[in-house]
Design a protein around this motif. Structure first.
Motif, short mmCIF file in Angstrom:
data_model
loop_
_atom_site.label_atom_id
_atom_site.label_comp_id
_atom_site.label_asym_id
_atom_site.label_seq_id
_atom_site.Cartn_x
_atom_site.Cartn_y
_atom_site.Cartn_z
N UNK A 392 0.84 -1.20 0.00
CA UNK A 392 0.00 0.00 0.00
C UNK A 392 0.87 1.25 0.00
N UNK A 394 3.71 1.60 -1.39
CA UNK A 394 4.25 1.89 -2.72
C UNK A 394 3.30 2.79 -3.50
N UNK A 395 1.99 2.54 -3.32
CA UNK A 395 1.00 3.36 -4.02
C UNK A 395 0.91 4.78 -3.45
N UNK A 396 1.41 4.95 -2.23
CA UNK A 396 1.37 6.28 -1.60
C UNK A 396 2.79 6.77 -1.34
N UNK B 548 -5.86 6.44 -2.73
CA UNK B 548 -5.21 5.15 -2.87
C UNK B 548 -3.92 5.25 -3.65
N UNK B 549 -3.80 6.28 -4.48
CA UNK B 549 -2.58 6.39 -5.27
C UNK B 549 -2.02 7.80 -5.14
N UNK B 550 -0.83 7.89 -4.64
CA UNK B 550 -0.13 9.16 -4.54
C UNK B 550 1.33 8.85 -4.80
N UNK B 551 1.60 8.51 -6.03
CA UNK B 551 2.96 8.13 -6.40
C UNK B 551 3.14 8.43 -7.89
#
Lengths: 406, 606
Positions: A392, A394-396, B548-551
């Motif tokens: 998780x 990695x996604x943030x 959910x996505x911050x990359x």
């Protein structure tokens, strides 16, 4: 190669490096990146520094490009000083490097070997589009010295490839992989893109299946980012194409990670998976671990000993500079200690090998327990002194990095 | 041979240009030094083409034609503020005159605010000199609007003068006509002095400059003077007239208009409407009509950077030197930190103050939504005045009074339906309707001030394609069914978002604001419920899903610099977040959610 260049100071005309940077030469592995700024078509999502034949009509850019590259390689050798400096990795990227003849790419490698010397077991990669090579070309590429090839597969689904403006037939991917194997390439990598507008979960799974069926040694999977100024951005603004969706991309990342891991490819960087240690892209690892590399070609970026610089973007301008025996660098920046530390946190947090805890300042270390509690890093205190992201996390990753830095 | 007059006009109908032209024709100002619109001194006024502070200028005039040709006169032109928020100041300026030039754009006709000021002038028994300006414009319809003016003030169409302040056509005749029509001032030269303060301006070098019209007696520079509302006495340092710069004089006599300087440092000590007399043997009876300005609209102002709080406090102190109507007290908001609750005369006043704070003191501010003052009576009989919605009592309320205004709307007849629908929705009650001409109508409504303060003006403009104009004046209070709507983020009330609305509007208000916030607040690492509640009853709910996505999952190759710049940009964004509990709320969310997009009075000249 991204197209927007940051602002920084002027670079010296002779390409020379400051003493402080030269003092670090040899202390870290050294590689060469060669940017080939040509494509047969400009893909709608792409903001890299590349040009189609029609964009270069009336210039001698294509004809004199290889000579200019050879001139910059010689300039690099002069600038880096008299000591032996074997090249550990060479990476030809683009653009589409395989739009050049294998013989031309071979001349570049010969020059690298002549000026610097290729280290034993050097990793020598070229990027390639599935439709820009055939069995014979691949055999020639292997013959002239390449041992790793990375194919721009992107997707196995025709309607997805269409949105991306990719022209190749997806059925050609397994063929080129097989030809590469037959030619004797040691490592074959596939690039994939997920989250393209119109791509269903099923489409993505099909692409992953197709990629895994080729048994690649390495996979890079990137989320489609809509960059300002691209044709795709315009299409989205005109509502001809739907906007990408972060949640969709998050789902697809998790699916990719699960399927790749199951197939024996493990993540070693947020967007990269490899069959084993040997299959990791050592050239990219240079970028992520503060290694030294000289970026040859228009718009290419370099780093040696805390100095980053980047070349003029347009091929004609780039070639012109080198024709005058001058450095094609447009600007450079000297990183201070804190900036180098910030970059380490930014880059190494994204690696499976992780970030050494002692790179963090006190406040950053103080954040670790909460990050562990939120399930963003694997454990606290970090095993082996290395901070490693959870799935998780990695996604943030950007949020974690912001948290760890002042 | 004194003539005192003012000009009543809508903000862009050319009053300042006409004043400039008069200054030139009377020789007070030569062409070279004629800064455009000389009388509007403040930059904000100049930029926005509005006059906030009135002043007076003395002009010699020799009548050029007619029976009294050759006779010499002194004209005092008193410049009036042109906006609804400053009705009281307007009325005092009018008191200082015997005549009013009613200046109307020959291409646009009369506007609601001008009409309101005209009524004030008629109420003050002034001679009205009707004038159409901009007759040089191709779109001018002088016949049509002359008929309209004649109808409104009850004169002949031929009595309406036609000028172009820009080209100068007709201005000389207008000056002659002013002399002819304006009654000369009447006063008792031997009585104790009495002078009306019609303006009061803070000057960095000279302290407060007070503008007066002498009614009786004589004010000499040797006098000690007394402000009759407070009894405060001051030494007189200087008296004089403006022509067009301050020019010292020995004294000011009956009917004269000029300035006095006493060493007073704040305009609050020299208030508009007050009567000045001499300390010794002074008058006992003040001139009538003095009122203390009461703030009608309140809002919280907070520095975006909390470190700017002391700067904001100092800035308010400085503005108050020149703005007797500005009141403020420190306030703390859970969401916005330290700031001030500020009382304004109205929305324009609010906007001017905010703009000056930002521009002159280089402050970045967040303003809460403006609100009115509520008079709350509890069931146990205790009463309280609420100027901040977050202080609205939670207990048993017997009754709430809210301020109401009488609103006057002028519009082309085509939009009557749209306007009536809007006014009804805004809890307005129709008091009357009149046609000013064939296709122009005047509508009069009684309406809660809170509705005007919310977004009435913008709605009115958009429903009438910008043609309607609005004026309003407070008329009292009414009992209303009001409730407080709170907004909760993750269960925590955000005080800055609380609002007092009519019971029937609570639901739609709650739904709208919760929806707006959902769009404005970025996704966090956890789910954030947004609730709108009346008391403990939740009336609307939205959820911001967890991010959910911050990359950055893209190949940036060797361009590490770009990645780092991106991180720096992200961190910059994070700095501009306010923490509400655990929720990061961007400043922009506060600004956007709190702006009702309502502007003050008239925005037509922006």
């Amino acid at each position: 190669m991204p197209s927007t260049l940051p602002e920084a100071g002027a670079a010296p005309v002779d390409g020379s490096l400051p003493e402080t940077a030269l003092a670090e030469v040899g202390q870290r592995p050294f590689g060469l990146y060669v940017h080939v700024p040509f494509c047969s078509v400009r893909c709608g999502y792409c903001d890299f520094n590349t040009y189609t034949a029609s964009e270069l009509v009336g210039t001698a850019a294509r004809a004199s490009y290889v000579d200019a590259v050879l001139a910059e390689i010689r300039l690099a050798r002069r600038a880096l000083g008299p000591h032996e400096l074997k090249v550990q990795t060479v990476f030809l990227g683009g653009g589409t490097p395989t739009l050049l003849q294998p013989e031309e790419l071979g001349r570049i490698l010969t020059s690298v070997d002549h000026e610097f010397g290729l280290a034993d077991g050097a990793e020598v990669t070229t990027e390639s589009n599935p439709d820009s090579v055939d069995a014979a070309a691949l055999a020639e590429l292997r013959e002239v010295g390449f041992n790793r090839v990375s194919f721009g597969m992107q997707s196995a689904v025709p309607h997805v490839l269409r949105v991306l403006d990719r022209t190749h037939d997806p059925l050609r991917v397994p063929l080129v992989v097989e030809w590469a194997r037959k030619a004797g390439f040691e490592q074959v990598s596939l690039d994939l893109i997920y989250g393209t507008p119109g791509e269903s979960a099923h489409d993505w799974q099909a692409s992953l299946d197709a990629a895994l069926a080729c048994q690649p040694d390495h996979v890079s999977a990137y989320a489609l980012i809509v960059e300002e100024g691209t044709a795709l951005a315009r299409q989205i603004r005109r509502r001809e194409v739907a906007m990408t969706d972060d949640d969709d991309q998050a789902d697809k990342y998790l699916v990719a990670d699960a399927m790749l891991e199951q197939a024996g490819l493990s993540w070693y960087e947020v967007s990269n998976w490899a069959r084993d240690q040997a299959a990791r892209c050592r050239h990219n690892e240079l970028y992520w671990t503060g290694g030294h590399w000289w970026g040859i070609g228009p718009g290419a970026h370099s780093h040696v000993g805390g100095v980053r610089w980047w070349n003029l973007k347009h091929p004609t301008a780039y070639i012109g500079r080198l024709a005058q025996q001058a450095s094609p660098a447009r600007a450079r920046e000297m990183l201070d200690e804190e900036t180098r530390r910030v970059e380490r946190v930014l880059l190494e947090t994204r690696l499976r090998d992780g970030l050494a805890v002692d790179v963090l300042d006190e406040a950053g270390r103080g954040r670790l327990p909460q990050l562990a509690e939120q399930g963003l890093i694997q454990q606290d205190p970090p095993a082996g002194g290395q901070v490693v992201l959870s799935t998780r996390g990695r996604l943030l990753a950007d949020a974690v990095v912001r948290d760890l830095l002042p | 041979m004194i003539r005192n007059f003012c000009i009543i006009a809508h903000i862009d109908h050319g009053k300042s240009t006409l004043a400039d032209r008069m200054l030139q024709l009377t020789g007070v100002l030569d062409e070279r030094s004629a800064r455009a619109q000389y009388l509007d001194r403040m930059d904000i006024e100049r930029e926005r083409g509005i006059t906030i502070k009135s002043q007076a200028v003395r002009m010699p005039w020799t009548v050029s034609s007619g029976e009294s040709a050759g006779s010499q006169h002194v004209l005092n032109m008193i410049d009036t503020p042109g906006h609804v928020d400053f009705t009281y100041e307007v009325s005092r300026s009018l008191e200082a005159c015997e005549a009013a030039v009613l200046l109307v754009d020959a291409a646009q006709g009369i506007e609601a605010q001008t009409l309101a000021n005209l009524y004030l002038a008629l109420g003050a028994d002034l001679q009205i000199v009707p004038v159409l300006n901009k007759i040089d414009l191709p779109s001018a319809q002088p016949d049509k609007y002359a008929a309209e003016l004649a109808h409104i003030i009850g004169c002949e169409e031929s009595d309406v003068l036609r000028v172009s302040a820009k080209t100068g056509v007709g201005v000389q005749d207008l000056l002659d006509e002013i002399v002819r029509q304006t009654p000369p001032p009447v006063g008792d030269a031997n009585a104790p002095p009495r002078a009306l303060i019609f303006d009061s301006v803070y000057d960095t070098y000279r302290g407060v400059v007070t503008y007066v019209r002498v009614v009786d007696g004589k004010l000499s520079h040797r006098d000690r003077i007394k402000m009759m509302s407070t009894g405060a006495t001051h030494e007189m340092l200087e008296v004089g007239v403006i022509s067009p710069e301050q020019t010292k004089a020995e004294d000011l006599g009956v009917g004269e208009v000029g300035y006095l300087i006493t060493g007073v440092k704040e305009v609050r000590q020299s208030r508009v409407g007050d009567t000045v007399t001499s300390q010794h043997n002074g008058a006992t009876q003040p001139l009538g009509g003095y009122q203390h300005p009461n703030p009608m609209v309140f809002a919280g102002l907070y520095p975006i950077d909390g470190d700017d709080y002391p700067t904001l406090r100092d800035a308010l102190d400085k503005l108050q030197l020149n703005d007797a109507a500005l009141v403020y007290e420190p306030e703390t908001s859970g969401a916005l930190g330290f700031g001030f609750r500020i009382g304004f005369l109205g929305l324009l006043h609010m906007e001017i103050v905010r703009e000056r704070l930002e521009r002159e003191f280089n402050l970045e501010l967040i303003s809460t939504a403006p609100n009115v003052v509520y008079d709350v009576t509890m069931e146990d009989g205790t009463r309280l005045e609420v100027t901040n919605p977050s202080e609205y009592p939670a207990g048993r309320i017997a009754e709430v009074h809210e301020p109401v205004v009488r609103a006057t709307i002028l519009s082309p007849g085509d939009y009557i339906g749209a306007i009536m629908e809007l006014c009804q929705r805004k809890r307005g009650q129709l008091d009357g309707m009149d046609y000013l001409s064939v296709d122009r109508v005047e509508l009069r409504y009684t309406m809660p001030l809170a509705e005007i303060v919310f977004d009435f003006f913008d709605q009115l403009k958009s429903r009438t394609k910008g043609y309607a104009s609005l004026d309003y004046e407070p008329t009292g209070q009414q009992v209303s069914e009001l409730v407080k709507v709170d907004i909760l983020l993750q269960g925590e009330t955000v005080d800055a978002f609380s609002a007092i609305v009519h019971r029937d509007d609570a639901y739609s208000y709650g739904v709208a604001l919760a929806g707006k916030l959902k769009e404005l607040i970025p996704r966090q690492q956890f789910e954030v419920p947004i609730q709108a509640a009346v008391g403990s009853r939740v009336i609307a709910r939205e959820t911001i899903r967890a991010i959910r996505k911050d990359v950055l999952a893209k190949c940036y190759g060797g361009d590490i610099t770009r990645k780092r710049k991106l991180l720096e940009k992200q961190k910059e964004g994070k700095k501009r977040m306010k923490m509400v509990g655990r929720v990061e709320v961007p400043q922009e969310a506060f600004i956007a959610a709190l702006s009702s997009d309502s502007g003050p009075g008239d925005k037509s000249k922006r």
